[in-house]
Design a protein around this motif. Structure first.
Motif, PDB file in Angstrom:
ATOM      1  N   ASN A  85     -28.861  54.289  96.740  1.00 32.66           N
ATOM      2  CA  ASN A  85     -27.622  54.944  97.147  1.00 32.66           C
ATOM      3  C   ASN A  85     -26.436  54.123  96.657  1.00 32.66           C
ATOM      4  OD1 ASN A  85     -25.365  55.976  98.588  1.00 32.66           O
ATOM      5  ND2 ASN A  85     -26.674  56.696 100.242  1.00 32.66           N
ATOM      6  N   LEU A  86     -25.630  54.694  95.769  1.00 32.84           N
ATOM      7  CA  LEU A  86     -24.446  54.026  95.234  1.00 32.84           C
ATOM      8  C   LEU A  86     -23.218  54.876  95.521  1.00 32.84           C
ATOM      9  CD1 LEU A  86     -23.108  51.767  93.586  1.00 32.84           C
ATOM     10  CD2 LEU A  86     -23.595  53.089  91.513  1.00 32.84           C
ATOM     11  N   ASP A  87     -22.274  54.306  96.254  1.00 35.23           N
ATOM     12  CA  ASP A  87     -21.050  55.008  96.629  1.00 35.23           C
ATOM     13  C   ASP A  87     -19.863  54.307  95.981  1.00 35.23           C
ATOM     14  OD1 ASP A  87     -18.865  56.195  97.762  1.00 35.23           O
ATOM     15  OD2 ASP A  87     -19.594  56.095  99.821  1.00 35.23           O
ATOM     16  N   ILE A  88     -19.338  54.903  94.917  1.00 28.72           N
ATOM     17  CA  ILE A  88     -18.144  54.371  94.255  1.00 28.72           C
ATOM     18  C   ILE A  88     -17.108  55.486  94.143  1.00 28.72           C
ATOM     19  CG2 ILE A  88     -19.132  52.407  93.023  1.00 28.72           C
ATOM     20  CD1 ILE A  88     -19.655  54.169  90.650  1.00 28.72           C
ATOM     21  N   GLY A  89     -16.987  56.277  95.184  1.00 29.18           N
ATOM     22  CA  GLY A  89     -15.970  57.327  95.217  1.00 29.18           C
ATOM     23  C   GLY A  89     -14.604  56.760  95.554  1.00 29.18           C
ATOM     24  N   ASP A  90     -13.557  57.488  95.189  1.00 35.52           N
ATOM     25  CA  ASP A  90     -12.169  57.075  95.453  1.00 35.52           C
ATOM     26  C   ASP A  90     -11.904  55.664  94.938  1.00 35.52           C
ATOM     27  OD1 ASP A  90     -11.277  59.447  97.059  1.00 35.52           O
ATOM     28  OD2 ASP A  90     -12.912  58.767  98.332  1.00 35.52           O
ATOM     29  N   ALA A  91     -12.465  55.342  93.792  1.00 34.37           N
ATOM     30  CA  ALA A  91     -12.385  53.978  93.254  1.00 34.37           C
ATOM     31  C   ALA A  91     -11.665  53.923  91.911  1.00 34.37           C
ATOM     32  CB  ALA A  91     -13.791  53.391  93.120  1.00 34.37           C
ATOM     33  N   ASP A  92     -10.896  54.964  91.579  1.00 34.71           N
ATOM     34  CA  ASP A  92     -10.116  55.003  90.332  1.00 34.71           C
ATOM     35  C   ASP A  92     -10.992  54.922  89.084  1.00 34.71           C
ATOM     36  OD1 ASP A  92      -7.907  55.201  91.913  1.00 34.71           O
ATOM     37  OD2 ASP A  92      -7.081  53.229  91.453  1.00 34.71           O
ATOM     38  N   LEU A  93     -12.149  55.557  89.140  1.00 33.58           N
ATOM     39  CA  LEU A  93     -12.998  55.614  87.954  1.00 33.58           C
ATOM     40  C   LEU A  93     -12.326  56.470  86.882  1.00 33.58           C
ATOM     41  CD1 LEU A  93     -16.462  56.226  89.647  1.00 33.58           C
ATOM     42  CD2 LEU A  93     -15.389  54.043  89.083  1.00 33.58           C
ATOM     43  N   THR A  94     -12.608  56.185  85.616  1.00 36.20           N
ATOM     44  CA  THR A  94     -12.023  56.943  84.514  1.00 36.20           C
ATOM     45  C   THR A  94     -13.124  57.661  83.733  1.00 36.20           C
ATOM     46  OG1 THR A  94     -12.107  55.023  83.042  1.00 36.20           O
ATOM     47  CG2 THR A  94     -10.092  55.335  84.324  1.00 36.20           C
ATOM     48  N   ILE A  95     -12.710  58.416  82.741  1.00 38.71           N
ATOM     49  CA  ILE A  95     -13.647  59.262  82.003  1.00 38.71           C
ATOM     50  C   ILE A  95     -14.739  58.441  81.333  1.00 38.71           C
ATOM     51  CG2 ILE A  95     -13.845  60.822  80.034  1.00 38.71           C
ATOM     52  CD1 ILE A  95     -11.152  61.958  80.751  1.00 38.71           C
ATOM     53  N   GLU A  96     -14.376  57.283  80.776  1.00 36.68           N
ATOM     54  CA  GLU A  96     -15.355  56.496  80.031  1.00 36.68           C
ATOM     55  C   GLU A  96     -16.524  56.066  80.907  1.00 36.68           C
ATOM     56  OE1 GLU A  96     -12.168  56.039  80.057  1.00 36.68           O
ATOM     57  OE2 GLU A  96     -11.361  55.902  78.014  1.00 36.68           O
ATOM     58  N   CYS A  97     -16.222  55.525  82.086  1.00 33.32           N
ATOM     59  CA  CYS A  97     -17.322  55.043  82.930  1.00 33.32           C
ATOM     60  C   CYS A  97     -18.083  56.200  83.560  1.00 33.32           C
ATOM     61  CB  CYS A  97     -16.799  54.081  84.002  1.00 33.32           C
ATOM     62  SG  CYS A  97     -15.721  54.817  85.243  1.00 33.32           S
ATOM     63  N   LEU A  98     -17.436  57.348  83.782  1.00 34.73           N
ATOM     64  CA  LEU A  98     -18.156  58.514  84.295  1.00 34.73           C
ATOM     65  C   LEU A  98     -19.186  58.999  83.281  1.00 34.73           C
ATOM     66  CD1 LEU A  98     -15.254  60.557  85.938  1.00 34.73           C
ATOM     67  CD2 LEU A  98     -17.068  59.318  87.130  1.00 34.73           C
ATOM     68  N   ILE A  99     -18.775  59.039  82.017  1.00 28.84           N
ATOM     69  CA  ILE A  99     -19.716  59.449  80.968  1.00 28.84           C
ATOM     70  C   ILE A  99     -20.856  58.437  80.846  1.00 28.84           C
ATOM     71  CG2 ILE A  99     -19.953  59.823  78.483  1.00 28.84           C
ATOM     72  CD1 ILE A  99     -17.122  60.982  78.499  1.00 28.84           C
ATOM     73  N   ALA A 100     -20.518  57.140  80.991  1.00 30.49           N
ATOM     74  CA  ALA A 100     -21.561  56.111  80.922  1.00 30.49           C
ATOM     75  C   ALA A 100     -22.547  56.260  82.075  1.00 30.49           C
ATOM     76  CB  ALA A 100     -20.911  54.724  80.947  1.00 30.49           C
TER      77      ALA A 100
ATOM     78  N   GLY B 296     -11.901  50.640  89.214  1.00 28.58           N
ATOM     79  CA  GLY B 296     -11.445  51.106  87.921  1.00 28.58           C
ATOM     80  C   GLY B 296     -12.551  51.286  86.889  1.00 28.58           C
ATOM     81  N   ASN B 297     -12.121  51.421  85.642  1.00 28.77           N
ATOM     82  CA  ASN B 297     -13.054  51.675  84.551  1.00 28.77           C
ATOM     83  C   ASN B 297     -13.996  50.502  84.316  1.00 28.77           C
ATOM     84  OD1 ASN B 297     -13.841  53.358  82.119  1.00 28.77           O
ATOM     85  ND2 ASN B 297     -13.222  51.471  81.099  1.00 28.77           N
ATOM     86  N   ASN B 298     -13.465  49.278  84.351  1.00 30.81           N
ATOM     87  CA  ASN B 298     -14.314  48.109  84.097  1.00 30.81           C
ATOM     88  C   ASN B 298     -15.401  47.966  85.158  1.00 30.81           C
ATOM     89  OD1 ASN B 298     -12.837  47.448  81.817  1.00 30.81           O
ATOM     90  ND2 ASN B 298     -11.439  46.091  82.924  1.00 30.81           N
ATOM     91  N   GLY B 299     -15.030  48.173  86.430  1.00 36.87           N
ATOM     92  CA  GLY B 299     -16.028  48.100  87.490  1.00 36.87           C
ATOM     93  C   GLY B 299     -17.082  49.176  87.359  1.00 36.87           C
ATOM     94  N   GLY B 300     -16.659  50.396  87.034  1.00 37.72           N
ATOM     95  CA  GLY B 300     -17.618  51.477  86.845  1.00 37.72           C
ATOM     96  C   GLY B 300     -18.571  51.215  85.698  1.00 37.72           C
ATOM     97  N   MET B 301     -18.048  50.640  84.604  1.00 39.59           N
ATOM     98  CA  MET B 301     -18.899  50.296  83.463  1.00 39.59           C
ATOM     99  C   MET B 301     -19.950  49.252  83.841  1.00 39.59           C
ATOM    100  SD  MET B 301     -18.491  51.886  80.614  1.00 39.59           S
ATOM    101  CE  MET B 301     -17.361  52.808  79.586  1.00 39.59           C
ATOM    102  N   CYS B 302     -19.562  48.299  84.697  1.00 35.27           N
ATOM    103  CA  CYS B 302     -20.517  47.274  85.126  1.00 35.27           C
ATOM    104  C   CYS B 302     -21.675  47.890  85.905  1.00 35.27           C
ATOM    105  CB  CYS B 302     -19.807  46.226  85.982  1.00 35.27           C
ATOM    106  SG  CYS B 302     -18.639  45.190  85.072  1.00 35.27           S
ATOM    107  N   PHE B 303     -21.385  48.884  86.736  1.00 39.07           N
ATOM    108  CA  PHE B 303     -22.454  49.526  87.497  1.00 39.07           C
ATOM    109  C   PHE B 303     -23.310  50.407  86.598  1.00 39.07           C
ATOM    110  CE2 PHE B 303     -19.825  48.402  91.185  1.00 39.07           C
ATOM    111  CZ  PHE B 303     -20.809  47.853  91.992  1.00 39.07           C
ATOM    112  N   ALA B 304     -22.707  51.018  85.592  1.00 41.74           N
ATOM    113  CA  ALA B 304     -23.500  51.782  84.633  1.00 41.74           C
ATOM    114  C   ALA B 304     -24.485  50.867  83.912  1.00 41.74           C
ATOM    115  CB  ALA B 304     -22.587  52.483  83.635  1.00 41.74           C
TER     116      ALA B 304
END
Length: 434
Positions: free
Chosen positions: A171-186, A152-160
């Motif tokens: 190499n970082l693979d976080i596909g199909d992980a329910d990422l949201t717009i906020e962490c993608l922009i981060a 999700g968003n919280n996990g994606g933010m942690c990797f950002a």
């Protein structure tokens, strides 16, 4: 611990310390490695300095049970100071946040593990946060695969956040992980400065807008990024506007060699702009446009770039794009003038006799090798047809065969079961009568 003997010894001690029976799968794989070392010594081969610990849960011949959180604790105790195990494959198991947290602690203390594969387990943002926290201090992990875990968003933010500090992850693979717009922009913002990450998979985010904001941020990142070589952006609801913005900025990129835009909504107008980039001979070697809607006009734009200007593209995927005979024949004709493009995937489009004959010529002349495309020819009543093969782009990403010639190096080969002896002892009737 720098050999298999000491690793097994530590594994047994860890089970005793935790007062639990040795997990059978882990025990079997360590014993298998010990047997392989004995065989290598008997053949006077070189001593193996490292080991790939294969514990995937989807190998039918190796296990009927999957790795759990308790097994992760055994792994932590076993590998805490281990130098021998350099990569771990834990895909398709039952690891939750608890187990992922333990593995995060392992990455914090172990300074020799270079690759960790946790695809398709069952942890979320808490486990992802623990793994991302480990990257803040870890200086050895180069590959981390978390595809299919709902971080999700919280996990994606942690990797950002981790990518702002970490300078070794490639190499970082976080596909199909329910990422949201906020962490993608981060992530896109952080990668403007990060120069060590070489491959990023952010497929299938959860989007609540059709304005393509994440795509726009990634396109602007591509313009200035100096390290990324591979980018996967499947299922972004990307339209011609996003593809055009991407093309505008790809012109300035000097490192990206693999671009995955499959499963979007790109049509002929968007691919026309991408074709202009191909004409400029950017470093792009692999372009995946599968499952869009290029149709004949889009295919002809690509054929024009391939057949006249481009000398760098090596692989093109245009499967399931509603391309008719006119567009497919233009691609086939372009191959006559291009010697660089050696991999081509076209299945799922509209074939007729002219398409079958055009590509049959390239297959029979070995211009296209069978293992580099998804079609083969067969003849019925003197007429040539095309059939689909099992070769696809990234064919070993989720699953790999265990038999045959297509088994990758990381996959453990299966053993053919011995056939039962069906011989029947026949009694001589004449002797029986006597």
């Amino acid at each position: 611990m720098s050999d298999i003997i000491s690793t097994v010894f530590c594994f047994e001690n860890a089970c005793i310390e935790l007062a639990m029976d040795p997990p059978q799968y882990i025990s079997n794989m360590l014993e298998k490695e010990k047997e392989n070392n004995v065989l290598r010594q008997s053949r006077n081969e070189e001593f193996q300095e490292s080991m790939h610990l294969y514990l995937a849960g989807n190998h039918p011949q190796l296990t009927t049970e999957r790795i759990t959180d308790e097994d992760c604790l055994v792994l932590y105790k076993t590998l805490e100071t281990n130098r021998y195990v350099r990569s771990i494959d834990l895909r398709y198991n039952l690891i939750t946040d608890k187990g992922a947290t333990v593995l995060g602690r392992l990455l914090e203390v172990n300074k020799f593990i270079e690759e960790l594969n946790l695809m398709c387990n069952n942890f979320g943002s808490e486990g992802a946060a623990a793994l991302a926290k480990a990257l803040l201090t870890n200086t050895t992990v180069k590959v981390l695969r978390l595809n299919g875990n709902k971080i999700g968003n919280n996990g994606g933010m942690c990797f950002a956040q981790a990518l702002q500090v970490n300078i070794t992850l490639e190499n970082l693979d976080i596909g199909d992980a329910d990422l949201t717009i906020e962490c993608l922009i981060a992530l896109a913002t952080v990668l403007r400065e990060n120069k060590t990450l070489k491959a990023l998979n952010v497929n299938r985010p959860i989007l609540w807008t059709v304005q393509e904001e994440p795509t726009d941020h990634f396109t602007r990142m591509i313009k200035v990024n100096k390290g990324l070589k591979e980018l996967h952006m499947q299922k972004y609801n990307m339209r011609d506007f996003g593809a055009s913005r991407l093309a505008e900025n790809l012109v300035f990129n000097t490192t990206l060699t693999y671009l995955d835009l499959s499963c979007n909504r790109i049509t002929r107008d968007g691919v026309k702009e991408l074709a202009k980039v191909l004409k400029l001979n950017t470093p792009l070697k692999i372009l995946d446009l599968g499952f869009n809607r290029l149709e004949d006009d889009g295919a002809m734009h690509l054929a024009d770039a391939i057949g006249t200007y481009n000398t760098t593209l090596e692989c093109l995927n245009i499967v399931s794009n509603k391309i008719g005979p006119k567009g497919l024949c233009s691609i086939a004709d372009a191959l006559n003038f291009n010697s660089t493009l050696t991999s081509l995937f076209i299945w799922g489009n509209i074939f007729d006799d002219s398409v079958c004959m055009a590509f049959a010529e390239h297959l029979h002349s070995e211009r296209l090798q069978e293992h580099n495309c998804d079609i083969r020819t067969y003849v019925v009543d003197g007429k040539v047809y095309l059939s689909q093969t099992g070769y696809i782009l990234r064919r070993h990403y989720y699953y790999a065969p265990i038999f045959g010639d297509d088994v990758p190096e990381w996959q453990i080969r299966g053993e053919h079961p011995r056939r039962a002896d069906h011989s029947v002892f026949i009694i001589n009737q004449e002797e029986e009568c006597k």
